[in-house]
Design a protein around this motif. Structure first.
Motif, PDB file in Angstrom:
ATOM      1  N   LEU A  26       0.822  -1.200   0.000  1.00 29.86           N
ATOM      2  CA  LEU A  26       0.000   0.000   0.000  1.00 29.86           C
ATOM      3  C   LEU A  26       0.857   1.251   0.000  1.00 29.86           C
ATOM      4  O   LEU A  26       0.513   2.264  -0.616  1.00 29.86           O
ATOM      5  CB  LEU A  26      -0.916  -0.007   1.228  1.00 29.86           C
ATOM      6  N   TYR A  27       1.988   1.193   0.726  1.00 28.61           N
ATOM      7  CA  TYR A  27       2.894   2.346   0.796  1.00 28.61           C
ATOM      8  C   TYR A  27       4.316   1.859   0.533  1.00 28.61           C
ATOM      9  O   TYR A  27       4.784   0.937   1.204  1.00 28.61           O
ATOM     10  CB  TYR A  27       2.818   3.018   2.165  1.00 28.61           C
ATOM     11  N   THR A  51      -7.794   4.068   1.113  1.00 27.66           N
ATOM     12  CA  THR A  51      -7.246   4.323  -0.215  1.00 27.66           C
ATOM     13  C   THR A  51      -6.027   5.218  -0.060  1.00 27.66           C
ATOM     14  O   THR A  51      -6.160   6.405   0.261  1.00 27.66           O
ATOM     15  CB  THR A  51      -8.274   5.009  -1.129  1.00 27.66           C
ATOM     16  N   PRO A  52      -4.814   4.675  -0.239  1.00 21.95           N
ATOM     17  CA  PRO A  52      -3.605   5.491  -0.074  1.00 21.95           C
ATOM     18  C   PRO A  52      -3.548   6.611  -1.113  1.00 21.95           C
ATOM     19  O   PRO A  52      -4.031   6.454  -2.236  1.00 21.95           O
ATOM     20  CB  PRO A  52      -2.468   4.485  -0.287  1.00 21.95           C
ATOM     21  N   GLY A  55      -1.972   5.900  -4.638  1.00 18.92           N
ATOM     22  CA  GLY A  55      -1.771   4.457  -4.780  1.00 18.92           C
ATOM     23  C   GLY A  55      -2.865   3.796  -5.592  1.00 18.92           C
ATOM     24  O   GLY A  55      -3.946   4.356  -5.791  1.00 18.92           O
ATOM     25  N   GLN A  56      -2.590   2.598  -6.063  1.00 16.12           N
ATOM     26  CA  GLN A  56      -3.565   1.832  -6.825  1.00 16.12           C
ATOM     27  C   GLN A  56      -4.219   0.750  -5.976  1.00 16.12           C
ATOM     28  O   GLN A  56      -5.379   0.429  -6.176  1.00 16.12           O
ATOM     29  CB  GLN A  56      -2.891   1.199  -8.054  1.00 16.12           C
ATOM     30  N   SER A  58      -5.695  -0.912  -2.408  1.00 18.45           N
ATOM     31  CA  SER A  58      -6.451  -0.397  -1.271  1.00 18.45           C
ATOM     32  C   SER A  58      -6.657  -1.515  -0.265  1.00 18.45           C
ATOM     33  O   SER A  58      -6.456  -2.691  -0.564  1.00 18.45           O
ATOM     34  CB  SER A  58      -7.799   0.176  -1.719  1.00 18.45           C
TER      35      SER A  58
END
Length: 223
Positions: A26-27, A51-52, A55-56, A58
């Motif tokens: 996620l990160y 939802t970051p 980012g894609q 989640s």
């Protein structure tokens, strides 16, 4: 030295292939010594979605899993995103020191989602003991105490809101605990199950529909 300490500690932590293990990170994180760890607690029967920012992938917490695994995040840097539940959202913006662990409680309020963030510096657990922490995210539980079920024995000292208290205890096949608020038992005893040496566990004190409630989770790290 910090890297060696963290590497040894993570090896001792109960790493498991949890709900996030097969997802894209996620990160993005750098070397292990730069990583921190973040988990989310959904205090609702409705799913919580993270939802970051940018980012894609989640994260979605369903009712059956109240707490996520600890997610690696860049230590000492802002972790941003959006928390969504029941058509309402709140912006996430937290920072966790390298090597430390933090828990984000997604509570209910009139606006939808209220966040309580609890930081915990990481200590290498005693391999001969089980490690049990209390995280209090409900200020309505005055003078919160957790006692052994059926016994007048406190497991923790007074725990103010957001202040984790971790204790090392002997491994055992099962353990029952009773929550007390303002000197009175609240709810039924909570059965924690087996507590194994070298593993970490958390008791989460959160608001519930019928008042303060105690939830039990095993600390795991997504990988």
């Amino acid at each position: 030295m910090r890297a060696l300490r963290l590497a040894g500690g993570l090896a001792a932590l109960a790493l498991s292939a949890g709900a996030l293990a097969e997802q894209i990170a996620l990160y993005p994180t750098g070397p292990a010594q730069d990583s921190a760890y973040l988990r989310f607690v959904n205090v609702s029967t409705s799913p919580l979605q993270l939802t970051p920012e940018g980012g894609q992938a989640s994260l979605k917490l369903e009712a059956a899993k109240v707490a996520s695994d600890f997610i690696p995040v860049p230590g000492g840097k802002a972790v941003k995103g959006t928390l969504s539940r029941d058509g309402k959202s709140a912006q996430l913006d937290v920072q966790v020191a390298p090597g430390d662990f933090a828990t984000v409680f997604a509570l209910n309020d009139a606006q939808g989602i209220r966040q309580v963030v609890v930081d915990e510096p990481f200590d290498i657990p005693n391999q001969l003991k089980a490690s049990l922490a209390l995280f209090n995210a409900d200020p309505a539980c005055a003078n919160a105490k957790v006692k052994l079920a059926g016994r007048d024995l406190d497991l923790f000292q007074k725990a103010p809101e957001g202040n984790p208290r971790r204790q090392e205890i002997n491994p055992r096949a099962s353990l029952g605990v009773q929550l007390e608020c303002a000197g009175k038992a609240v709810g039924n005893p909570v059965e924690l199950g087996a507590l194994e040496a070298g593993k970490r566990y958390s008791l989460l004190l959160v608001p519930g529909a019928a008042g303060p409630q105690l939830l039990s989770v095993t600390d795991t790290v997504a990988h």
